[in-house]
Design an enzyme around this catalytic site. Structure first.
Site, short mmCIF file in Angstrom:
data_model
loop_
_atom_site.label_atom_id
_atom_site.label_comp_id
_atom_site.label_asym_id
_atom_site.label_seq_id
_atom_site.Cartn_x
_atom_site.Cartn_y
_atom_site.Cartn_z
CE LYS A 13 42.51 47.24 28.12
NZ LYS A 13 43.52 45.98 27.83
NE ARG A 88 40.26 42.63 31.87
CZ ARG A 88 41.64 43.16 31.91
NH1 ARG A 88 42.00 44.12 32.65
NH2 ARG A 88 42.54 42.47 31.19
NE ARG A 128 51.40 41.78 26.03
CZ ARG A 128 50.07 41.82 26.61
NH1 ARG A 128 49.56 43.36 26.46
NH2 ARG A 128 49.32 41.09 27.31
NE ARG A 161 50.44 39.94 30.64
CZ ARG A 161 49.60 41.12 30.42
NH1 ARG A 161 49.64 42.21 30.29
NH2 ARG A 161 48.27 40.46 30.61
NE ARG A 172 44.71 37.79 28.60
CZ ARG A 172 45.81 38.41 28.20
NH1 ARG A 172 46.95 37.58 27.67
NH2 ARG A 172 46.29 39.76 28.27
P1 AMP Z 1 45.84 43.17 31.76
O1 AMP Z 1 47.25 43.49 32.24
O2 AMP Z 1 44.94 44.18 31.89
O3 AMP Z 1 45.59 42.18 30.38
O4 AMP Z 1 45.26 42.12 32.99
C1 AMP Z 1 45.90 40.75 33.20
C2 AMP Z 1 44.88 39.84 33.95
O5 AMP Z 1 44.62 40.46 35.16
C3 AMP Z 1 43.72 39.70 33.53
O6 AMP Z 1 43.58 38.48 32.42
C4 AMP Z 1 42.85 39.50 34.73
O7 AMP Z 1 43.16 37.97 35.40
C5 AMP Z 1 43.24 40.21 35.70
N1 AMP Z 1 42.53 41.48 35.72
C6 AMP Z 1 43.14 42.80 35.50
N2 AMP Z 1 41.96 43.83 35.45
C7 AMP Z 1 41.18 43.13 35.88
C8 AMP Z 1 39.68 43.56 36.18
N3 AMP Z 1 39.57 44.81 35.99
N4 AMP Z 1 38.83 42.70 36.49
C9 AMP Z 1 39.20 41.32 36.95
N5 AMP Z 1 40.46 40.99 36.43
C10 AMP Z 1 41.34 41.68 36.27
#
Ligand code: AMP
Length: 219
Positions: A13, A88, A128, A161, A172
């Site tokens: 996404k 989320r 990735r 990452r 996750r």
């Molecule tokens: P992402 O890049 O969207 O995969 O986000 C990486 C990490 O950031 C996630 O595993 C969470 O720890 C934190 N994170 C990102 N967006 C949110 C959200 N909306 N609510 C809570 N934690 C978030």
């Protein structure tokens, strides 16, 4: 255009969000990217968020809700926005609905749910690589940079990452199933959900995304 992107870690996404946001000239509001930047800069927000992120857990709702509220009230979001990685949890979705009401903002037009079978998600995450400077996403096999390990856009060294480590990915995915998947039903009930089969090339998924987003867009 005002859209939300939903999907499990590794579904692609972020990659699709980067393209659509450029094409539509709207900001891509990625809570993950905002949090990673705060971690890199060592701000109080970053210090608070880091332990949750490194463990593959969600950052507390009130923290991310605050980030999004601040972003959406900024002038660059007036013409629309793409929410990538928020909401989320159901609590976040309800807070977001309330935020729109309180500010008299127009509602979301589409919630795009990207769907990919589990084994493919694992393959995508393990390959990735991401640019820590401009956040561009690559994959070692299916979307490699021109020069190995180096960002095409800004030349920075690409990184894996920390939360893409296999143990953290497992957490996750579980967090996604338990806390984020209920949003599919939440938005389906509100008539906003559009599903996109994302088990295809980046180009094909982008075409499917455009077809879905444009088909339901008000004229
Ligand atoms: P992402 O890049 O969207 O995969 O986000 C990486 C990490 O950031 C996630 O595993 C969470 O720890 C934190 N994170 C990102 N967006 C949110 C959200 N909306 N609510 C809570 N934690 C978030």
């Amino acid at each position: 255009m005002r859209v939300i992107f939903l999907g499990a870690p590794g579904v692609g996404k972020g990659t699709q969000a980067q393209r659509l946001a450029v094409q539509e000239a709207i900001p891509q509001v990625s809570t993950g990217a905002i949090l990673r930047e705060a971690v890199q800069q060592g701000t109080p927000l970053g210090r608070e968020a880091q332990r949750f992120m490194d463990a593959g857990q969600l950052v507390p709702d009130e923290v991310v809700i605050g980030i999004v509220r601040e972003k959406l009230t900024s002038p660059d979001c007036a013409r629309g926005y793409l929410l990538d990685g928020f909401p989320r949890t159901v609590v976040q979705a309800e807070a977001f609905d309330q935020m729109l009401k309180d500010t008299g903002s127009p509602g979301i037009e589409h919630v795009i749910s990207f769907e990919v079978p589990a084994p493919e998600l694992v393959r995508r995450l393990s390959g990735r690589r991401q640019c820590p400077t401009c956040q561009t996403i690559y994959h070692v096999d299916s979307a490699p940079p021109t020069r190995a390990g180096q960002c095409d856009r800004c030349g920075s060294a690409l990184v894996l990452r920390t939360d893409d480590a296999p143990e953290t990915v497992a957490v996750r995915r579980q967090v996604y199933e338990e806390q984020t998947r209920p949003l599919v039903e939440y938005y389906q009930k509100r008539g906003l959900l559009r599903r996109v089969d994302a088990a295809a090339s980046i180009e094909q998924v982008y075409e499917r995304l455009l077809a879905v987003a444009c088909a339901v867009r008000p004229s």
